[in-house]
Design an enzyme around this catalytic site. Structure first.
Site, PDB file in Angstrom:
ATOM      1  N   TYR A   1      18.420   8.075  24.978  1.00  0.00           N
ATOM      2  CA  TYR A   1      19.411   9.132  25.170  1.00  0.00           C
ATOM      3  C   TYR A   1      18.890  10.247  26.082  1.00  0.00           C
ATOM      4  CZ  TYR A   1      21.577   7.105  20.940  1.00  0.00           C
ATOM      5  OH  TYR A   1      22.126   6.257  20.001  1.00  0.00           O
TER       6      TYR A   1
ATOM      7  N   LYS B   1      14.686   6.149  18.202  1.00  0.00           N
ATOM      8  CA  LYS B   1      14.690   4.699  18.347  1.00  0.00           C
ATOM      9  C   LYS B   1      13.773   4.243  19.473  1.00  0.00           C
ATOM     10  CE  LYS B   1      19.597   4.954  17.166  1.00  0.00           C
ATOM     11  NZ  LYS B   1      19.832   6.317  17.696  1.00  0.00           N
TER      12      LYS B   1
ATOM     13  N   HIS C   1      15.747  -0.229  18.685  1.00  0.00           N
ATOM     14  CA  HIS C   1      17.092   0.079  19.159  1.00  0.00           C
ATOM     15  C   HIS C   1      17.961  -1.170  19.372  1.00  0.00           C
ATOM     16  CE1 HIS C   1      19.359   3.417  21.572  1.00  0.00           C
ATOM     17  NE2 HIS C   1      20.194   2.656  20.898  1.00  0.00           N
TER      18      HIS C   1
END
Length: 278
Positions: free
Chosen positions: A45, A70, A103
């Site tokens: 992210y 993650k 992830h």
């Protein structure tokens, strides 16, 4: 709710995907001020530093929050996982992480050699970090039963969480049943349908939101809660952040729960975990 190792986890969390820089900081601070205590981020992210900054600028004690990050696909493997967690902690500016997840199960980068070996190596590293108390709980994301079966062949600690895409019209019944049978908590990302879909405009969603006098978002989040799933709604809009947290004042009846679960699948925008091109 409670994880298999006894850690208590909030029944609803706050997602941060696609949020970066000042919007990420502001939205996380707003969420915490409203009562969210489970915050979800990821290396992919590119906002771990923002999340860490937001937490430092809040008046809530760090120990009262559960922060998830993650392991990204490029970092599968034993040594790479150790380094990735170290970098995540540095970006967050934390001494420990509450929850760490793999992830995706089958990265394109390692597909030719088979995903099982790399996942097993990553999991070994995560088990060691868990034993060393650098991580309080370990788990996976986007894992289907066959991915979990492969991981459990060598794991000495069973995953405590599986974070999957789940919402009305995408109930993932097989994966949910598998995890519940093994006491693996399910978290739901994209509980409102995610990008690329039109879930919130579906006639049934519209009809039931009017019936229960709630927003379409509240209806979808409440559906996850009553399924025994921890939803992770995301937004940078302060009004939406508050609205998504205000889902405890009504209950969906069994007939409507089933109708929502059995809507035609509308999971657009993300690939099958074995076909992801990243």
């Amino acid at each position: 709710m409670q994880l298999s190792n006894g850690i208590k986890i909030p029944s609803i969390g706050f997602g941060t995907a696609l949020a970066n820089k000042e919007p990420a900081i502001t939205s996380v601070k707003k969420a915490i001020s409203l009562g969210y205590r489970l915050i979800d981020t990821a290396a992919a992210y590119n906002n771990e530093e923002c999340v860490g900054t937001a937490i430092k600028e809040c008046s809530i004690d760090r120990k009262d929050l559960l922060i998830t990050s993650k392991l990204w696909n490029d970092d599968h493997g034993y040594d790479s996982t150790l380094k990735a967690l170290e970098l995540t902690l540095k970006k967050l500016d934390f001494d420990y992480l509450d929850i760490y997840l793999i992830h995706w199960p089958n990265p394109l980068k390692f597909r030719a050699e088979g995903y099982e070996k790399r996942n097993a190596e990553s999991w070994k590293a995560m088990e060691e970090l868990y034993a060393a108390k650098k991580i309080r709980a370990i788990g996976v994301s986007n894992f289907m039963p066959h991915h979990l079966d492969a991981l459990l062949k060598t794991a000495t600690v069973q995953p405590m969480i599986n974070q999957i895409r789940m919402h009305p019209g995408h109930a993932q019944k097989e994966t949910v049943a598998y995890c519940k049978e093994r006491n693996i908590l399910i978290e739901a990302y994209s509980p409102l349908g995610g990008t690329g879909g039109d879930l919130l405009t579906k006639p049934l969603i519209q009809e039931l939101s009017k019936k229960y006098q709630v927003s379409v978002s509240q209806l979808c989040i409440r559906w996850c809660l009553q399924m025994g799933i921890v939803p992770l709604p995301k937004s940078v809009n302060p009004i939406r952040i508050e609205e998504n947290f205000n889902v405890f004042g009504f209950e969906i009846n069994e007939e409507d729960m089933n109708a929502l679960a059995n809507m035609p699948d509308d999971a657009k925008g993300l690939p099958h975990p074995d076909e992801a091109r990243f």
